[in-house]
Design a protein around this motif. Sequence first.
Motif, short mmCIF file in Angstrom:
data_model
loop_
_atom_site.label_atom_id
_atom_site.label_comp_id
_atom_site.label_asym_id
_atom_site.label_seq_id
_atom_site.Cartn_x
_atom_site.Cartn_y
_atom_site.Cartn_z
N ARG A 195 0.88 -1.17 -0.16
CA ARG A 195 -0.07 0.04 0.18
C ARG A 195 0.87 1.17 0.02
NH1 ARG A 195 -3.40 -0.42 5.02
NH2 ARG A 195 -1.25 -0.91 6.12
N PRO A 196 0.30 2.68 -0.24
CA PRO A 196 1.26 3.53 -0.23
C PRO A 196 1.64 4.00 1.02
CG PRO A 196 -0.82 4.05 -1.86
CD PRO A 196 -0.91 2.51 -0.96
N GLN A 197 0.84 3.75 1.78
CA GLN A 197 1.47 3.93 3.31
C GLN A 197 2.35 3.13 3.85
OE1 GLN A 197 -1.71 3.28 2.54
NE2 GLN A 197 -3.29 2.53 4.17
N ASP A 198 2.19 1.68 3.32
CA ASP A 198 3.45 0.86 3.50
C ASP A 198 4.78 1.35 3.24
OD1 ASP A 198 1.62 -0.76 4.99
OD2 ASP A 198 1.01 -1.80 3.20
N LEU A 199 4.64 1.79 1.77
CA LEU A 199 5.75 2.21 0.95
C LEU A 199 6.43 3.18 1.47
CD1 LEU A 199 4.06 1.73 -2.45
CD2 LEU A 199 5.97 0.43 -1.36
N VAL A 200 5.87 4.06 2.04
CA VAL A 200 6.51 5.36 3.22
C VAL A 200 7.07 4.53 4.07
CG1 VAL A 200 5.91 7.38 4.02
CG2 VAL A 200 4.81 6.98 1.98
N GLU A 201 6.24 3.96 4.79
CA GLU A 201 6.85 3.46 6.30
C GLU A 201 7.99 2.49 5.92
OE1 GLU A 201 5.17 0.50 9.68
OE2 GLU A 201 3.76 1.57 8.70
N LEU A 202 8.04 1.80 5.01
CA LEU A 202 9.44 1.00 4.59
C LEU A 202 10.47 1.95 3.98
CD1 LEU A 202 7.27 -1.80 2.74
CD2 LEU A 202 8.63 -2.05 5.06
N GLY A 203 10.28 3.12 3.67
CA GLY A 203 11.33 3.97 3.21
C GLY A 203 11.51 3.81 1.42
N ILE A 204 10.85 3.22 0.94
CA ILE A 204 10.81 3.02 -0.38
C ILE A 204 10.24 4.36 -1.03
CG2 ILE A 204 9.59 1.68 -2.42
CD1 ILE A 204 11.66 0.18 -0.44
N ALA A 205 9.07 5.21 -0.40
CA ALA A 205 8.88 6.09 -1.14
C ALA A 205 8.93 7.24 -0.19
CB ALA A 205 7.11 6.20 -1.37
N ARG A 206 9.19 8.55 -0.56
CA ARG A 206 9.23 9.59 0.29
C ARG A 206 7.88 10.21 1.13
NH1 ARG A 206 14.13 13.65 -2.10
NH2 ARG A 206 13.36 14.80 -0.24
N GLY A 207 6.96 10.07 0.08
CA GLY A 207 5.68 10.57 0.66
C GLY A 207 4.62 10.22 -0.39
N ILE A 208 3.52 10.45 0.12
CA ILE A 208 2.25 10.40 -0.85
C ILE A 208 1.80 11.56 -1.05
CG2 ILE A 208 -0.19 9.57 -0.56
CD1 ILE A 208 0.72 7.77 1.61
N VAL A 209 1.61 11.91 -2.34
CA VAL A 209 1.19 13.18 -2.87
C VAL A 209 -0.23 13.25 -2.70
CG1 VAL A 209 3.18 13.47 -4.79
CG2 VAL A 209 0.99 12.40 -5.41
N ALA A 210 -0.66 14.57 -2.33
CA ALA A 210 -2.11 14.80 -2.26
C ALA A 210 -2.74 15.45 -3.47
CB ALA A 210 -2.11 15.81 -1.09
N PRO A 211 -3.75 15.39 -3.62
CA PRO A 211 -4.43 16.14 -5.18
C PRO A 211 -4.24 17.75 -4.77
CG PRO A 211 -6.12 14.75 -3.95
CD PRO A 211 -4.92 14.90 -2.84
N ALA A 212 -4.00 17.96 -5.96
CA ALA A 212 -3.89 19.54 -6.08
C ALA A 212 -5.16 20.42 -5.59
CB ALA A 212 -4.01 20.14 -7.58
N ARG A 213 -4.94 21.38 -4.87
CA ARG A 213 -5.98 22.28 -4.20
C ARG A 213 -6.48 23.46 -4.94
NH1 ARG A 213 -7.99 18.51 -1.02
NH2 ARG A 213 -6.28 17.96 0.25
#
Length: 442
Positions: A424-442
């Motif tokens: 999952r996206p949140q798993d990837l951040v926790e594992l250090g694979i991804a730097r973060g989850i991008v949010a939709p444009a506001r």
Amino acid sequence: MPESAREVIEAVASAFAELPGELPADAGIDGPIGWRGYDDARARARGRTGESESVVCGVGKVGGTEAMLIAFEFGFLGGSLGSGTGLRLESAFSRARELGVPVVSLIATGGSRMQEGMRALSQLQRIARESALTRKAGLPQIAVLREPTTGGGWATLGAGADVTLAVPGAQVGFAGSRVRPPGDPAAYTAEGQLASGHVDQLVEPGELRSKLERWLRLLTTPAEQAAPPPPALGGDGLPDTGWAAVRQARAQARPHTESYVDAYFDWREDLRGDRCGGVDEGVLCGFGQRDGTTVAYAAQCGTATRPAGFRTAARLVRLADRLGIPVLTLVDTPGAANDADAERAGAGPAIAELFAAIAAAQVPVTTLVIGEGGSGGALAFAAPERTWVTPDSYFSVTSPEAAARILKRGEDEVPATADQLRLRPQDLVELGIARGIVAPAR
């Protein structure tokens, strides 16, 4: 009859300052090998065209960009490459490096000049060296293939350019029409070379100036910083389970590559093909303008990536790196194509080529996973330490279905396997694979 060299220059440039036309000192009468009648043939060519050689070279203004223009005069002995041609091309490339300007070759040639024998053919080595020195200097080279472009002109200035454009219907091929074996004539056309991944775009003559203006601007205005990851175009809800993440990433309704690229850039131009005879329509590569500067992109489009796709992306990354242009990659693939044709086409070496290109890049590479991130075929597009993910994406060592098969599990265990893979996206951040989850444009 093809357009003359000066007509083509006038069509693409608003100003032009010609370089001096130095000619070689021929050894003996009738050229370097004493070809009877060669002097007369050259005199007739000069009288017919008003030119003293088969190329006209000089500095021109194309839109807002100054460039070295090399235009072939087909009316002068079929635009053939002789000693005089080589001297002029050497002078043009050398001057381009002195000025720090790109080179645009407007080609129309039948190949090497028979009346000069090996002296003519050896000019290809001279041209190749000049092109290599210009490449090393970090200056872009663009080729326009006119009618015809064959022989050494195609195999050096044409195929050796960073970006290769072609006029529709032009004859393009290493073998000219008088020497090629019987077979498929379509292979020797601009359209055939486009289909085979050797030409980037077909350009109508009336659109050539505007297209060159766009390409020259793209290749000479690099962004000074790393490309920021695009905002998410879907929702911001995160999946509760691994299997939910997979299903969300595979949903047809979620935003796909074209939407991301179009939203990210003000305008863009695509590159096409791997220069090895292959095109993968599931990989989109090119350069785009964003806030007045250029970012390169290599994006997967949701299909299994074929060897040609990896090689095209590697070509894009290497070119961007040489020109100092930061790169954005978008990951969305179930994985690398693994059928027999893909293996025969070099799936492993092609993936290795892209891994190496990104690893060696001196420019920053930014990655956003926008859908499926399936195994090594996805990871090859990803930048170490600069990868982000969208809420409707996943990244996994392999697909949950393949993982279940490898572990000798039944189909009913696929969802549980997806959960165990922590994709999952949140798993990837926790594992250090991804730097973060991008949010939709506001």
